[in-house]
Write an enzyme that holds these catalytic residues in place. Structure first.
Site, PDB file in Angstrom:
ATOM      1  CG  HIS A  37      12.364  -5.757   1.345  1.00 22.09           C
ATOM      2  ND1 HIS A  37      13.210  -6.487   1.325  1.00 22.09           N
ATOM      3  CD2 HIS A  37      13.171  -4.516   1.880  1.00 22.09           C
ATOM      4  CE1 HIS A  37      13.976  -6.162   0.310  1.00 22.09           C
ATOM      5  NE2 HIS A  37      14.640  -4.663   1.119  1.00 22.09           N
ATOM      6  CG  ASP A  68      14.599   3.329   5.042  1.00 16.60           C
ATOM      7  OD1 ASP A  68      15.421   3.250   5.236  1.00 16.60           O
ATOM      8  OD2 ASP A  68      13.633   2.772   4.177  1.00 16.60           O
TER       9      ASP A  68
HETATM   10  N1  CMC Z   1       1.300  -0.991   3.843  1.00 13.06           N
HETATM   11  C1  CMC Z   1       0.677  -1.425   3.337  1.00 13.06           C
HETATM   12  N2  CMC Z   1       0.206  -2.202   3.052  1.00 13.06           N
HETATM   13  C2  CMC Z   1       1.757  -2.544   1.840  1.00 13.06           C
HETATM   14  C3  CMC Z   1       2.647  -1.897   2.178  1.00 13.06           C
HETATM   15  C4  CMC Z   1       2.798  -0.906   3.208  1.00 13.06           C
HETATM   16  N3  CMC Z   1       3.595  -0.119   3.636  1.00 13.06           N
HETATM   17  N4  CMC Z   1       3.332  -3.117   1.834  1.00 13.06           N
HETATM   18  C5  CMC Z   1       3.469  -3.378   0.410  1.00 13.06           C
HETATM   19  N5  CMC Z   1       1.988  -3.159   1.067  1.00 13.06           N
HETATM   20  C6  CMC Z   1       0.506  -4.478   0.452  1.00 13.06           C
HETATM   21  C7  CMC Z   1       0.124  -3.890  -0.470  1.00 13.06           C
HETATM   22  O1  CMC Z   1      -0.459  -2.844  -0.945  1.00 13.06           O
HETATM   23  C8  CMC Z   1      -0.423  -5.524  -1.956  1.00 13.06           C
HETATM   24  O2  CMC Z   1      -1.498  -5.376  -0.966  1.00 13.06           O
HETATM   25  P1  CMC Z   1      -2.418  -5.766  -1.938  1.00 13.06           P
HETATM   26  O3  CMC Z   1      -2.306  -7.748  -2.425  1.00 13.06           O
HETATM   27  O4  CMC Z   1      -3.930  -5.961  -1.623  1.00 13.06           O
HETATM   28  O5  CMC Z   1      -2.553  -4.934  -3.297  1.00 13.06           O
HETATM   29  C9  CMC Z   1       1.505  -6.691  -0.763  1.00 13.06           C
HETATM   30  O6  CMC Z   1       1.251  -5.328   0.299  1.00 13.06           O
HETATM   31  C10 CMC Z   1       1.950  -6.027  -1.835  1.00 13.06           C
HETATM   32  O7  CMC Z   1       2.966  -5.168  -1.867  1.00 13.06           O
HETATM   33  P2  CMC Z   1       3.476  -4.493  -3.204  1.00 13.06           P
HETATM   34  O8  CMC Z   1       3.782  -3.587  -3.419  1.00 13.06           O
HETATM   35  O9  CMC Z   1       2.558  -5.090  -4.180  1.00 13.06           O
HETATM   36  O10 CMC Z   1       5.085  -5.314  -3.053  1.00 13.06           O
HETATM   37  P3  CMC Z   1       6.610  -5.064  -3.747  1.00 13.06           P
HETATM   38  O11 CMC Z   1       7.345  -5.823  -3.203  1.00 13.06           O
HETATM   39  O12 CMC Z   1       6.572  -4.497  -4.801  1.00 13.06           O
HETATM   40  O13 CMC Z   1       7.006  -3.653  -3.262  1.00 13.06           O
HETATM   41  C11 CMC Z   1       8.364  -2.243  -1.166  1.00 13.06           C
HETATM   42  C12 CMC Z   1       7.894  -3.727  -2.050  1.00 13.06           C
HETATM   43  C13 CMC Z   1       9.206  -1.828  -0.036  1.00 13.06           C
HETATM   44  C14 CMC Z   1       7.731  -1.144  -2.367  1.00 13.06           C
HETATM   45  C15 CMC Z   1       5.976  -1.339   0.129  1.00 13.06           C
HETATM   46  O14 CMC Z   1       6.496  -2.894   0.649  1.00 13.06           O
HETATM   47  C16 CMC Z   1       6.100  -0.632   0.297  1.00 13.06           C
HETATM   48  O15 CMC Z   1       5.717   0.713  -0.515  1.00 13.06           O
HETATM   49  N6  CMC Z   1       6.581  -0.461   1.530  1.00 13.06           N
HETATM   50  C17 CMC Z   1       6.654   1.026   2.030  1.00 13.06           C
HETATM   51  C18 CMC Z   1       7.971   2.137   2.012  1.00 13.06           C
HETATM   52  C19 CMC Z   1       9.226   1.833   2.112  1.00 13.06           C
HETATM   53  O16 CMC Z   1       9.194   1.557   3.981  1.00 13.06           O
HETATM   54  N7  CMC Z   1      10.505   1.295   1.477  1.00 13.06           N
HETATM   55  C20 CMC Z   1      11.808   1.207   2.048  1.00 13.06           C
HETATM   56  C21 CMC Z   1      11.878  -0.385   1.694  1.00 13.06           C
HETATM   57  S1  CMC Z   1      13.374  -1.266   2.261  1.00 13.06           S
HETATM   58  C22 CMC Z   1      14.459   0.078   2.612  1.00 13.06           C
HETATM   59  C23 CMC Z   1      14.982  -0.174   0.948  1.00 13.06           C
HETATM   60  O17 CMC Z   1      14.816  -0.581  -0.649  1.00 13.06           O
HETATM   61  O18 CMC Z   1      15.011   1.465   0.602  1.00 13.06           O
END
Ligand code: CMC
Length: 435
Positions: A311, A369
């Protein structure tokens, strides 16, 4: 470049030596903000923050998240307590009005919502323009946007009465439209709302009743669904809420703004994750496949994410996920789904991920989720409706934030700037001279 000069201001010194004092504004909780509104005028420089990771786009009194501690408050009340002790409509009232309702206030609010649940009969004909296999989110974007063509008298956004009516209409009609999208997809007749039922029971009735026999509401399911609605009701300035605020900031129809919010919610990085989690759990198929699945997630070249994990704000356990995990256990047991294989996989997946260095280092925890879909599936709700149910529940948050924005004297049309890295000005090349 920036250094604090007092608790209330920070001085920014530019590379050419010019300085500007910027106010540091405190909130009641959480980090203060550096007020950069006069930065461009004073220095000719913009701030740069793709994804708004460090940018507060507005002032708000509705929802507070402490992502490090895993705390979520609506109007100061803990989400866990609201989920345990309130009905969804009570939480809606709280989000919209700032205080929990008295019995009389709640009764009036429930009445106002209940008596707006029907949609204009013409709306049922709109559905026929869609293919039966359309995704319910695509249908909802279209039909809810189309409400602006039916309720045009609500469009004076500066009139508080018009805003109240639009608020009631949206909270009341979105479940009706979501259920209609489902009925249309399976070729069953639309089911009209029933005013003697509570909000969640009425939704179950519109989803599952058929004209040829009585439908009995399962109270366990209704209460569990109501809790799911509460847990999704608002979440401060996420992508869909920011979209609603941005569209609303132009003075556009609130129905169109909510339709835009639904579009933003649909993506798998946001609300679409609940549908993706179920697909992922089914793809994993058995506890014995978890380790190999996680190896793929950790392999950057595989471009896979553990859906329902991670998140932008929470760097700790999402408190909504904790409530849902407990609720999943209880509801599945009460519905007679003991040893549900998907719940077993999810719990084991969580356990292994939370001990794995990759997830520990990045502070990735289950989000809202991760467990919601397991409960919805046990209720017989098809996977493709999961994000539509998220949208239904989030409508109150979007409309509360939209109302707050409209009344905020500081708010202007949302219009970000950019760091331009394209071509500088150059002479036009006639077609015969190109190539
Ligand atoms: N699985 C594997 N690696 C992950 C995940 C994940 N679910 N989420 C983040 N990472 C890694 C990402 O690859 C990155 O690694 P590195 O530093 O080595 O490049 C690091 O963690 C930081 O990730 P980010 O993409 O910069 O983080 P963000 O804040 O931009 O993204 C997020 C947040 C929710 C989009 C992301 O965690 C994600 O894609 N999660 C899976 C989808 C999900 O469950 N979404 C629902 C979110 S909660 C409800 C809602 O908002 O509706």
């Amino acid at each position: 470049m920036s250094q604090a000069t007092s608790p209330a201001t920070a001085r920014v010194t530019m590379p050419d030596g010019r300085t500007v004092e910027l106010p540091v504004l405190p909130g009641t909780m959480g980090p203060p903000v550096l007020d950069v509104r006069k930065l461009y005028g004073a220095t000719g420089v913009f701030t740069y923050d793709p994804g708004y990771t460090s940018t507060a786009s507005c002032e708000s009194k509705i929802t507070y998240i402490d992502g490090d501690q895993g705390i979520l408050l609506h109007r100061g009340y803990r989400i866990e307590e609201l989920a345990e002790r309130c009905s969804y409509l009570e939480v809606c009232y709280l989000l919209l009005n700032g205080e929990l309702p008295t019995r009389e206030q709640l009764a009036k609010f429930v009445h106002d919502i209940t008596y707006h649940t029907m949609v204009h009969e013409q709306i049922s004909y709109l559905f026929r323009g869609f293919r039966r296999d359309s995704h319910p989110m695509a249908v909802m974007i279209g039909v809810i946007g189309a409400l602006s063509a039916f309720y045009y008298e609500d469009l004076d956004v500066d009139d508080p009465h018009a805003r109240m009516v639009v608020t009631h209409r949206l909270i009341a009609k979105v479940p009706t439209i979501a259920a209609m999208a489902y009925k249309y997809s399976i070729g069953q007749p639309f089911v009209y709302p029933r005013n003697d039922l509570d909000y969640a029971s009425n939704f179950l009735h519109m989803m599952f009743a058929v004209p040829c026999e009585p439908y009995r509401i399962n109270t366990v399911m209704a209460r569990a669904l109501d809790k799911i609605f509460i847990l999704h009701a608002d979440h401060e300035q996420n992508a869909s809420t920011s979209t609603v605020r941005l569209v609303g900031s132009t003075g556009a129809s609130p129905y169109a703004a909510i339709a835009a919010g639904i579009a933003a919610l649909w993506g798998p990085a946001h609300g679409g994750a609940n549908e993706a989690v179920l697909g992922m759990l089914k793809q994993i198929g058995s506890v014995s496949n978890i380790k190999s699945f996680l190896e793929k997630v950790k392999d950057k070249d595989a471009h896979m994410r553990l859906m329902g994990f991670g998140h932008r704000v929470y760097k700790n356990y999402d408190p909504r996920a904790a409530v849902l995990k407990k609720s999943a256990e209880e509801v599945l047991a009460e519905l007679g789904h003991k040893n549900n294989p998907l719940l077993e996989i999810a719990k084991e997946l969580e356990k292994i991920a939370l001990e794995d260095e990759y997830f520990v280092k990045r502070k990735l925890f289950p989000n809202v989720d991760f467990y919601s879909g397991i409960i919805l599936e046990a209720m017989g709700i098809p996977t493709r409706m999961f994000t539509a149910i998220f949208a239904l529940a989030r409508t109150v948050g979007w409309i509360a934030q939209w109302n707050e924005m409209i009344q905020d004297p500081q708010q202007k049309i949302g219009r970000p700037r950019q760091l331009y890295t394209g071509q500088t000005e150059r002479p036009f090349v006639p077609i015969e001279a190109r190539g």
